[in-house]
Structure formats: C-alpha cells, structure tokens
Design a protein around this motif. Structure first.
Motif, PDB file in Angstrom:
ATOM      1  N   GLU A   1       1.738  33.134   1.652  1.00 45.33           N
ATOM      2  CA  GLU A   1       1.149  32.121   2.519  1.00 45.33           C
ATOM      3  C   GLU A   1       0.012  31.361   1.838  1.00 45.33           C
ATOM      4  O   GLU A   1      -0.240  30.188   2.136  1.00 45.33           O
ATOM      5  CB  GLU A   1       0.649  32.763   3.815  1.00 45.33           C
ATOM      6  CG  GLU A   1       0.240  31.768   4.887  1.00 45.33           C
ATOM      7  CD  GLU A   1       1.423  30.951   5.422  1.00 45.33           C
ATOM      8  OE1 GLU A   1       1.215  29.756   5.681  1.00 45.33           O
ATOM      9  OE2 GLU A   1       2.525  31.519   5.557  1.00 45.33           O
ATOM     10  N   GLU A   2      -0.666  32.010   0.898  1.00 44.50           N
ATOM     11  CA  GLU A   2      -1.789  31.389   0.198  1.00 44.50           C
ATOM     12  C   GLU A   2      -1.352  30.625  -1.052  1.00 44.50           C
ATOM     13  O   GLU A   2      -2.186  30.084  -1.774  1.00 44.50           O
ATOM     14  CB  GLU A   2      -2.833  32.452  -0.177  1.00 44.50           C
ATOM     15  CG  GLU A   2      -3.454  33.141   1.021  1.00 44.50           C
ATOM     16  CD  GLU A   2      -4.468  34.192   0.619  1.00 44.50           C
ATOM     17  OE1 GLU A   2      -4.597  34.466  -0.604  1.00 44.50           O
ATOM     18  OE2 GLU A   2      -5.144  34.740   1.503  1.00 44.50           O
ATOM     19  N   GLY A   3      -0.051  30.599  -1.303  1.00 42.35           N
ATOM     20  CA  GLY A   3       0.458  29.904  -2.473  1.00 42.35           C
ATOM     21  C   GLY A   3       0.375  30.715  -3.748  1.00 42.35           C
ATOM     22  O   GLY A   3       0.565  30.186  -4.841  1.00 42.35           O
ATOM     23  N   LYS A   4       0.134  32.016  -3.598  1.00 48.42           N
ATOM     24  CA  LYS A   4       0.058  32.902  -4.763  1.00 48.42           C
ATOM     25  C   LYS A   4       1.414  33.558  -5.012  1.00 48.42           C
ATOM     26  O   LYS A   4       2.218  33.701  -4.092  1.00 48.42           O
ATOM     27  CB  LYS A   4      -1.013  33.969  -4.547  1.00 48.42           C
ATOM     28  CG  LYS A   4      -2.416  33.395  -4.418  1.00 48.42           C
ATOM     29  CD  LYS A   4      -3.455  34.501  -4.199  1.00 48.42           C
ATOM     30  CE  LYS A   4      -4.849  33.914  -4.059  1.00 48.42           C
ATOM     31  NZ  LYS A   4      -5.865  34.997  -3.809  1.00 48.42           N
ATOM     32  N   VAL A   5       1.647  33.960  -6.260  1.00 45.60           N
ATOM     33  CA  VAL A   5       2.922  34.577  -6.625  1.00 45.60           C
ATOM     34  C   VAL A   5       3.153  35.844  -5.819  1.00 45.60           C
ATOM     35  O   VAL A   5       2.254  36.696  -5.684  1.00 45.60           O
ATOM     36  CB  VAL A   5       2.936  34.901  -8.134  1.00 45.60           C
ATOM     37  CG1 VAL A   5       4.175  35.706  -8.494  1.00 45.60           C
ATOM     38  CG2 VAL A   5       2.887  33.610  -8.945  1.00 45.60           C
ATOM     39  N   PHE A   6       4.345  35.973  -5.257  1.00 46.40           N
ATOM     40  CA  PHE A   6       4.720  37.168  -4.488  1.00 46.40           C
ATOM     41  C   PHE A   6       5.513  38.125  -5.363  1.00 46.40           C
ATOM     42  O   PHE A   6       6.463  37.727  -6.025  1.00 46.40           O
ATOM     43  CB  PHE A   6       5.562  36.783  -3.279  1.00 46.40           C
ATOM     44  CG  PHE A   6       6.064  37.973  -2.498  1.00 46.40           C
ATOM     45  CD1 PHE A   6       5.313  38.515  -1.475  1.00 46.40           C
ATOM     46  CD2 PHE A   6       7.285  38.567  -2.810  1.00 46.40           C
ATOM     47  CE1 PHE A   6       5.757  39.634  -0.776  1.00 46.40           C
ATOM     48  CE2 PHE A   6       7.746  39.672  -2.118  1.00 46.40           C
ATOM     49  CZ  PHE A   6       6.964  40.211  -1.098  1.00 46.40           C
ATOM     50  N   ARG A   7       5.128  39.383  -5.323  1.00 43.55           N
ATOM     51  CA  ARG A   7       5.905  40.433  -5.975  1.00 43.55           C
ATOM     52  C   ARG A   7       5.980  41.659  -5.055  1.00 43.55           C
ATOM     53  O   ARG A   7       6.771  42.478  -5.130  1.00 43.55           O
ATOM     54  CB  ARG A   7       5.293  40.835  -7.317  1.00 43.55           C
ATOM     55  CG  ARG A   7       5.410  39.762  -8.381  1.00 43.55           C
ATOM     56  CD  ARG A   7       6.858  39.532  -8.823  1.00 43.55           C
ATOM     57  NE  ARG A   7       6.944  38.561  -9.855  1.00 43.55           N
ATOM     58  CZ  ARG A   7       7.165  37.258  -9.628  1.00 43.55           C
ATOM     59  NH1 ARG A   7       7.362  36.813  -8.397  1.00 43.55           N
ATOM     60  NH2 ARG A   7       7.220  36.392 -10.620  1.00 43.55           N
TER      61      ARG A   7
END
Length: 221
Positions: free
Chosen positions: A215-221
């Motif tokens: 949601e914050e535009g950070k990479v999801f892993r």
C-alpha cells in the motif's frame, strides 16, 4: 508458516499457462529432490500456489509462489536446484519464509510497450495522456457472475500512477495498477486506448510485470 519463491517467467516460458505452470513446479520439486508439503485427502499432491496468476503471453520478473518446504534443504540451495529442473525462461531468484500476508500485496508495476512497425504516430503520446488523465474511464469487463456476461468497471481509480516514454517506433507506459480486490489487467488499458483512438492503435503490445508493491508503494515479499 508458508514459504515463498520469487521467480521470473520470460522468453518462451511466458506462453506456459497458469495450470501448466503449477504442474511444472510440482514436477520440478520432485526432480530437484526438494521435499514439500502435500495436500490431504485420498489423492494428495504437492501443494503450490501462485499469488497472482499471470496472463498467458505476459512476462514477469516478480512472480511469487507459496509452498511448504520440508526436510533439511536450506533456503539458499533451493533457487539453483529448482531452476536446473525448470524449462528455459523460468528462473528462481529467492526462497524465503513468508512474513507478510498476501492481502498486503496491493499494486503491480507493469511495463506496457506499444510497438509501431512503421513508426509511432506523433499524436499517439498526447492521445494516451488524454486517456489516462480523464476523471473516469468506464469499460466493460467479462464476468461469469453477471447475467449480462459482463460488468462495468472504472479504470481510473485502479491506476495508482503512470509515466509515459516515447521513441521513434515505440510508446512505453510504466504504470502501477491495483493488484487485487479488484485487480486491473493492463489489457483493459490497451483495449480502451485502441477503442478510443483506433487510428493510433499499435501493431503489437507487450506486457511485463516489473515489481509487486504494498500500500505504501514499497516492494512486497
């Protein structure tokens, strides 16, 4: 706790369907002699689940697969062993324990490349900008749940951000789109552009997933 793989699907492998890809992974785990959890019941089979199924013909460098690693195989050995058992174009980049829920994966960064064999019309760029800058862009989307066979969806709220770059024979749309609930297939953007501006329709369009984001535009892993 589940485990995850980060893998890419490019080249000829992008034409492998979702179901065939699941079977490919099941067989590859067996060939690589990597023990994984199986489903329960009368006909147990290796459990693998891909987070967001990729459309046939799309390439990606950020696919996520969930499974359950068993035995004593170290995480850092899985990518090399599994890639060796995979068809050309599928490469495992990382194996790690899942820490975040998949519902936190909210956006996908797509690269859409519009190709023009005889040169890009100059008017194509402002036309695409005008399309994406609209306050609303309602299109019909196929739906098996609707009696009409389709539903109407507004694409604009599902576009989180975009950037457009043009060269002599291409127009590249770098867009961040909603991933799920609901997700936006970039094919709907291509279709909307060609319907609104048929005179600027490209000869060919490629779709590539570059990253999955939270949601914050950070990479999801």
């Amino acid at each position: 706790m589940a485990d995850r793989l980060l893998f890419s699907k490019t080249g000829r492998a992008k034409y492998i369907s979702h179901l065939d890809l699941m079977r490919t992974f099941q067989r590859a785990f067996a060939r690589a002699q990597i023990r994984i959890k199986h489903t329960e019941g009368f006909n147990p089979h290796p459990f693998v689940s891909i987070a967001l199924p990729l459309s046939v013909g799309y390439s990606s460098q950020c696919e996520i697969l969930e499974f359950g690693l068993m035995g004593d195989t170290p995480y850092d050995q899985v990518p090399q062993r599994l890639t060796a058992a995979m068809p050309e174009g599928i490469v495992i980049h990382q194996c790690y324990p899942a820490q975040r829920k998949l519902k936190e994966l909210t956006s996908i960064n797509y690269i859409m490349n519009f190709e023009y064999s005889e040169g890009r019309p100059q008017e194509a760029e402002p036309a695409m900008q005008a399309l994406l800058n609209q306050e609303s862009l309602v299109v019909q989307k196929k739906s098996n749940k609707s009696k009409k066979g389709y539903t109407e969806v507004d694409l604009i709220p599902l576009i989180r951000g975009w950037n457009l770059e043009c060269q002599s024979d291409t127009m590249t749309l770098d867009a961040v789109l909603s991933a799920q609930n609901p997700g936006l297939n970039p094919e709907l953007l291509r279709a909307a552009f060609c319907r609104a501006y048929p005179e600027y329709a490209p000869d060919f369009v490629t779709f590539h997933r570059r990253e999955v984001l939270d949601e914050e535009g950070k990479v999801f892993r």
